[in-house]
Design a protein around this motif. Sequence first.
Motif, PDB file in Angstrom:
ATOM      1  N   GLN A 105      -0.084   5.679   6.297  1.00 38.71           N
ATOM      2  CA  GLN A 105       1.248   5.212   5.915  1.00 38.71           C
ATOM      3  C   GLN A 105       1.923   4.463   7.060  1.00 38.71           C
ATOM      4  OE1 GLN A 105       2.664   9.061   4.625  1.00 38.71           O
ATOM      5  NE2 GLN A 105       2.794   8.380   2.502  1.00 38.71           N
ATOM      6  N   LYS A 106       1.736   4.939   8.276  1.00 37.52           N
ATOM      7  CA  LYS A 106       2.358   4.296   9.437  1.00 37.52           C
ATOM      8  C   LYS A 106       1.844   2.863   9.595  1.00 37.52           C
ATOM      9  CE  LYS A 106       1.114   5.349  13.681  1.00 37.52           C
ATOM     10  NZ  LYS A 106       0.952   6.098  14.958  1.00 37.52           N
ATOM     11  N   HIS A 107       0.530   2.665   9.455  1.00 38.87           N
ATOM     12  CA  HIS A 107      -0.036   1.316   9.559  1.00 38.87           C
ATOM     13  C   HIS A 107       0.431   0.454   8.392  1.00 38.87           C
ATOM     14  CE1 HIS A 107      -2.623   1.888  13.029  1.00 38.87           C
ATOM     15  NE2 HIS A 107      -2.989   3.064  12.533  1.00 38.87           N
ATOM     16  N   ALA A 108       0.515   1.057   7.213  1.00 39.98           N
ATOM     17  CA  ALA A 108       0.986   0.303   6.041  1.00 39.98           C
ATOM     18  C   ALA A 108       2.417  -0.169   6.250  1.00 39.98           C
ATOM     19  CB  ALA A 108       0.881   1.169   4.791  1.00 39.98           C
ATOM     20  N   MET A 109       3.256   0.701   6.775  1.00 40.31           N
ATOM     21  CA  MET A 109       4.654   0.331   6.987  1.00 40.31           C
ATOM     22  C   MET A 109       4.780  -0.808   7.994  1.00 40.31           C
ATOM     23  SD  MET A 109       6.115   2.169   4.807  1.00 40.31           S
ATOM     24  CE  MET A 109       7.664   1.378   5.189  1.00 40.31           C
ATOM     25  N   ARG A 110       3.934  -0.800   9.016  1.00 44.63           N
ATOM     26  CA  ARG A 110       3.967  -1.895   9.996  1.00 44.63           C
ATOM     27  C   ARG A 110       3.618  -3.222   9.312  1.00 44.63           C
ATOM     28  NH1 ARG A 110       0.089  -4.411  12.474  1.00 44.63           N
ATOM     29  NH2 ARG A 110      -1.493  -2.828  12.036  1.00 44.63           N
ATOM     30  N   LEU A 111       2.594  -3.186   8.469  1.00 50.00           N
ATOM     31  CA  LEU A 111       2.200  -4.408   7.762  1.00 50.00           C
ATOM     32  C   LEU A 111       3.280  -4.848   6.779  1.00 50.00           C
ATOM     33  CD1 LEU A 111      -1.566  -3.628   7.079  1.00 50.00           C
ATOM     34  CD2 LEU A 111      -0.645  -5.339   8.652  1.00 50.00           C
ATOM     35  N   PHE A 112       3.913  -3.899   6.114  1.00 51.03           N
ATOM     36  CA  PHE A 112       4.990  -4.241   5.184  1.00 51.03           C
ATOM     37  C   PHE A 112       6.129  -4.936   5.931  1.00 51.03           C
ATOM     38  CE2 PHE A 112       3.812  -0.357   2.358  1.00 51.03           C
ATOM     39  CZ  PHE A 112       2.720  -1.049   1.856  1.00 51.03           C
ATOM     40  N   ARG A 113       6.436  -4.448   7.151  1.00 52.25           N
ATOM     41  CA  ARG A 113       7.492  -5.065   7.958  1.00 52.25           C
ATOM     42  C   ARG A 113       7.111  -6.484   8.357  1.00 52.25           C
ATOM     43  NH1 ARG A 113       7.496  -0.095  10.672  1.00 52.25           N
ATOM     44  NH2 ARG A 113       6.347  -1.038  12.404  1.00 52.25           N
ATOM     45  N   GLU A 114       5.852  -6.659   8.762  1.00 55.96           N
ATOM     46  CA  GLU A 114       5.416  -7.933   9.327  1.00 55.96           C
ATOM     47  C   GLU A 114       5.224  -9.016   8.270  1.00 55.96           C
ATOM     48  OE1 GLU A 114       1.890  -6.965  11.473  1.00 55.96           O
ATOM     49  OE2 GLU A 114       2.959  -5.992  13.130  1.00 55.96           O
ATOM     50  N   GLN A 115       4.692  -8.648   7.104  1.00 55.53           N
ATOM     51  CA  GLN A 115       4.348  -9.687   6.139  1.00 55.53           C
ATOM     52  C   GLN A 115       4.873  -9.432   4.738  1.00 55.53           C
ATOM     53  OE1 GLN A 115       0.141  -9.434   7.003  1.00 55.53           O
ATOM     54  NE2 GLN A 115      -0.271  -8.193   5.183  1.00 55.53           N
ATOM     55  N   GLY A 116       5.622  -8.342   4.568  1.00 55.27           N
ATOM     56  CA  GLY A 116       6.211  -8.052   3.272  1.00 55.27           C
ATOM     57  C   GLY A 116       5.337  -7.127   2.440  1.00 55.27           C
ATOM     58  N   TYR A 117       5.985  -6.356   1.578  1.00 52.31           N
ATOM     59  CA  TYR A 117       5.262  -5.381   0.754  1.00 52.31           C
ATOM     60  C   TYR A 117       4.288  -6.071  -0.200  1.00 52.31           C
ATOM     61  CZ  TYR A 117       4.422  -1.993  -2.984  1.00 52.31           C
ATOM     62  OH  TYR A 117       3.826  -1.201  -3.922  1.00 52.31           O
ATOM     63  N   LYS A 118       4.759  -7.083  -0.917  1.00 48.47           N
ATOM     64  CA  LYS A 118       3.928  -7.718  -1.936  1.00 48.47           C
ATOM     65  C   LYS A 118       2.740  -8.459  -1.345  1.00 48.47           C
ATOM     66  CE  LYS A 118       7.515  -8.171  -5.462  1.00 48.47           C
ATOM     67  NZ  LYS A 118       8.275  -9.100  -6.361  1.00 48.47           N
ATOM     68  N   SER A 124      14.936  -0.347  -1.523  1.00 45.98           N
ATOM     69  CA  SER A 124      15.228  -1.789  -1.495  1.00 45.98           C
ATOM     70  C   SER A 124      14.401  -2.599  -2.492  1.00 45.98           C
ATOM     71  CB  SER A 124      14.995  -2.338  -0.086  1.00 45.98           C
ATOM     72  OG  SER A 124      13.612  -2.334   0.240  1.00 45.98           O
ATOM     73  N   ILE A 125      13.369  -1.998  -3.097  1.00 43.25           N
ATOM     74  CA  ILE A 125      12.497  -2.720  -4.029  1.00 43.25           C
ATOM     75  C   ILE A 125      12.648  -2.116  -5.421  1.00 43.25           C
ATOM     76  CG2 ILE A 125      10.124  -3.391  -4.580  1.00 43.25           C
ATOM     77  CD1 ILE A 125       9.474  -3.189  -1.624  1.00 43.25           C
ATOM     78  N   PRO A 126      13.359  -2.795  -6.320  1.00 45.63           N
ATOM     79  CA  PRO A 126      13.673  -2.217  -7.639  1.00 45.63           C
ATOM     80  C   PRO A 126      12.461  -1.727  -8.413  1.00 45.63           C
ATOM     81  CG  PRO A 126      14.951  -4.215  -7.272  1.00 45.63           C
ATOM     82  CD  PRO A 126      13.973  -4.118  -6.148  1.00 45.63           C
ATOM     83  N   GLU A 127      11.345  -2.470  -8.365  1.00 52.78           N
ATOM     84  CA  GLU A 127      10.183  -2.059  -9.163  1.00 52.78           C
ATOM     85  C   GLU A 127       9.542  -0.764  -8.673  1.00 52.78           C
ATOM     86  OE1 GLU A 127       8.687  -5.758  -6.796  1.00 52.78           O
ATOM     87  OE2 GLU A 127      10.570  -5.005  -7.620  1.00 52.78           O
ATOM     88  N   LEU A 128       9.896  -0.343  -7.457  1.00 50.72           N
ATOM     89  CA  LEU A 128       9.349   0.919  -6.958  1.00 50.72           C
ATOM     90  C   LEU A 128      10.159   2.133  -7.422  1.00 50.72           C
ATOM     91  CD1 LEU A 128       8.370  -0.018  -3.297  1.00 50.72           C
ATOM     92  CD2 LEU A 128       6.859   0.337  -5.253  1.00 50.72           C
ATOM     93  N   TRP A 129      11.341   1.880  -7.993  1.00 52.43           N
ATOM     94  CA  TRP A 129      12.168   2.998  -8.430  1.00 52.43           C
ATOM     95  C   TRP A 129      11.494   3.804  -9.533  1.00 52.43           C
ATOM     96  CZ3 TRP A 129      15.850   5.844  -6.558  1.00 52.43           C
ATOM     97  CH2 TRP A 129      16.680   5.312  -5.550  1.00 52.43           C
TER      98      TRP A 129
END
Length: 202
Positions: A27-40, A123-128
């Motif tokens: 999860q920590k690595h995933a969060m870094r990538l989400f920050r750098e290039q976006g979740y989608k 912050s991402i509506p589709e994840l609700w």
Amino acid sequence: MCVISTHTKQSGGLRERKKAKAMAEVQKHAMRLFREQGYKATTVEQIAEAAEISYSTFFRYFSSKEDILTRDNYDPLLNDAFERQPDGLSPLQALKNAMVSEAAKLSEDELATMRERNELTISIPELWAAMMNANTRMMELIADMVAKRIGGQSDDFAIRTLAGAVVGVNISVTLQYAEHPDADFAKLLDEALTRLEQGLPV
């Protein structure tokens, strides 16, 4: 016989904690990538590569990229902690002790990752919708735990109501912690569950 049984339970708990920590690392690595290039824009392949695990190993931990944000790695540990609570406690008291004790064991890195996951989910509506499913799973888990403790049925309305109330408290704490990252998560959880125990005075 008792010694063997206790040792087996402790070993199982240790395995669950190691698995939870491994999942938190992904999860920590995933969060870094989400920050750098976006979740989608981030793929499962990229997450697996960053975490130095194989693509197939990723799916031993998570069912999807979405699951990274909504999966609570520590549910099995909560169940173990709940089962260790003394018989004289009410189900709510036992839940509070188990939840707070497990929250207090989280490292700063684990707490930071959890907070960031929650902020991104908000912050991402589709994840609700996925978060709602995760909360339903948590409610079912708590209902099963309480039913087993008191010899009841998990679909009993009173048990479900208690489980739903605890999940609601957890959502409240999650939002509060996202807005106040310097707060002590375990203390927030303890305070919120104590208010529930007292009948939610305002």
